[in-house]
Write a protein that holds these residues in place. Structure first.
Motif, short mmCIF file in Angstrom:
data_model
loop_
_atom_site.label_atom_id
_atom_site.label_comp_id
_atom_site.label_asym_id
_atom_site.label_seq_id
_atom_site.Cartn_x
_atom_site.Cartn_y
_atom_site.Cartn_z
N GLU A 127 0.82 -1.22 0.00
CA GLU A 127 0.00 0.00 0.00
C GLU A 127 0.85 1.26 0.00
O GLU A 127 0.34 2.37 -0.10
N PRO A 155 3.27 4.09 -1.41
CA PRO A 155 3.49 4.63 -2.75
C PRO A 155 4.94 4.54 -3.19
O PRO A 155 5.87 4.67 -2.38
N ASP A 187 4.89 7.93 -7.49
CA ASP A 187 3.54 8.12 -6.96
C ASP A 187 3.54 9.13 -5.82
O ASP A 187 2.62 9.94 -5.69
N LEU A 191 1.26 12.38 -5.58
CA LEU A 191 0.36 12.58 -4.44
C LEU A 191 0.65 13.89 -3.72
O LEU A 191 -0.27 14.59 -3.29
N SER A 216 -6.49 7.58 0.80
CA SER A 216 -7.20 7.14 -0.41
C SER A 216 -6.31 6.25 -1.26
O SER A 216 -6.75 5.24 -1.81
N TYR A 217 -5.05 6.62 -1.36
CA TYR A 217 -4.09 5.80 -2.13
C TYR A 217 -3.96 4.41 -1.50
O TYR A 217 -4.05 3.39 -2.19
N ALA A 235 -5.04 0.85 -3.17
CA ALA A 235 -3.93 -0.06 -3.44
C ALA A 235 -4.23 -1.49 -2.98
O ALA A 235 -3.68 -2.45 -3.53
N ARG A 267 -1.24 -0.88 -11.10
CA ARG A 267 -0.89 0.29 -10.30
C ARG A 267 -0.37 1.45 -11.14
O ARG A 267 0.02 2.49 -10.59
N LEU A 311 -2.45 4.48 -10.46
CA LEU A 311 -3.05 4.46 -9.12
C LEU A 311 -3.00 5.82 -8.44
O LEU A 311 -3.98 6.24 -7.82
N ALA A 312 -1.88 6.53 -8.55
CA ALA A 312 -1.76 7.83 -7.87
C ALA A 312 -2.76 8.86 -8.41
O ALA A 312 -3.44 9.52 -7.62
N ALA A 332 -6.18 7.83 -7.20
CA ALA A 332 -6.30 8.13 -5.78
C ALA A 332 -6.53 9.62 -5.55
O ALA A 332 -7.28 10.02 -4.65
#
Length: 212
Positions: free
Chosen positions: A6, A8, A12, A16, A43-44, A48, A54, A57-58, A61
């Motif tokens: 989980e 980053p 990422d 973020l 949230s990320y 995750a 992924r 993903l950032a 998120a």
């Protein structure tokens, strides 16, 4: 200790942090920067846990965090916009809730804020859902299963549940409806069409209630 999966990656983290700066500026005077940062990174980590890919993903998120902060802002000053907020809740947010949310956003346009969430969010929206909506000319944009969080429940003026009837504890100001609609898992194409027709009928009725 949190799951390492989980955490980053460096790239990422930079994305973020830029998101935190942008959202902290947007909500300056409403939320402290520390809360904004917590929501973004939380949230990320939440997404995750179920993300199979992924790569984006950032940014996803960041979108999820922005929506959660918007929900918090609405809950904090409910009378500011006057636009009703509707939350559809499914078991995994991969099927019925996604269809209903997309249909309401399509019919209501800018007269409602629409969200969906899952009690146990799945890894991706079902392909049959995207196909069914595309066949109706419904634009879905960036859709992904989202976990059910207290901020979106608190912000909702209407909560519509599928599956477990008592899975969501709604607040006093919230109208709660439970829609008993057949599941789409392993459904034949004609059955999917019938379910979407049913949802469309219900959503149109809800849209009329919201406008009234």
């Amino acid at each position: 200790m949190s799951d390492p999966s989980e955490q980053p990656e460096d790239l990422d983290t930079r994305v973020l942090q830029r998101t935190v700066t942008h959202l902290a500026d947007r909500y300056a005077g409403i939320f402290p920067p520390e809360l904004v940062e917590r929501v973004v990174f939380e949230s990320y980590a939440t997404l995750a846990r179920t993300a199979k890919v992924r790569t984006y993903l950032a940014p996803v998120a960041g979108h999820f965090a922005a929506d959660r902060l918007a929900a918090l802002a609405h809950a904090k000053d409910r009378d500011a916009s006057g636009i009703p907020q509707v939350l559809f809740v499914g078991r995994h947010d991969t099927g019925l809730a996604q269809i209903a949310a997309a249909l309401l956003a399509h019919h209501a346009t800018d007269t409602a804020v629409v969200r969906s969430a899952g009690i146990l969010p799945g890894p991706a929206v079902d392909a049959v859902v995207l196909e069914a909506l595309a066949a109706r000319g419904v634009e879905v944009g960036q859709v992904y299963p989202k976990p059910l969080t207290d901020d979106v429940v608190r912000a909702a003026d209407w909560v519509i549940t599928f599956g477990p009837r008592d899975a969501v504890v709604v607040y006093e100001h919230t109208v709660h409806q439970h829609w008993d609609v057949a599941d789409l898992q392993d459904a034949a194409p004609e059955r999917v069409q019938a379910v979407v027709d049913d949802l469309d009928h219900r959503v149109r009725a809800l849209c009329a209630d919201l406008r009234a």
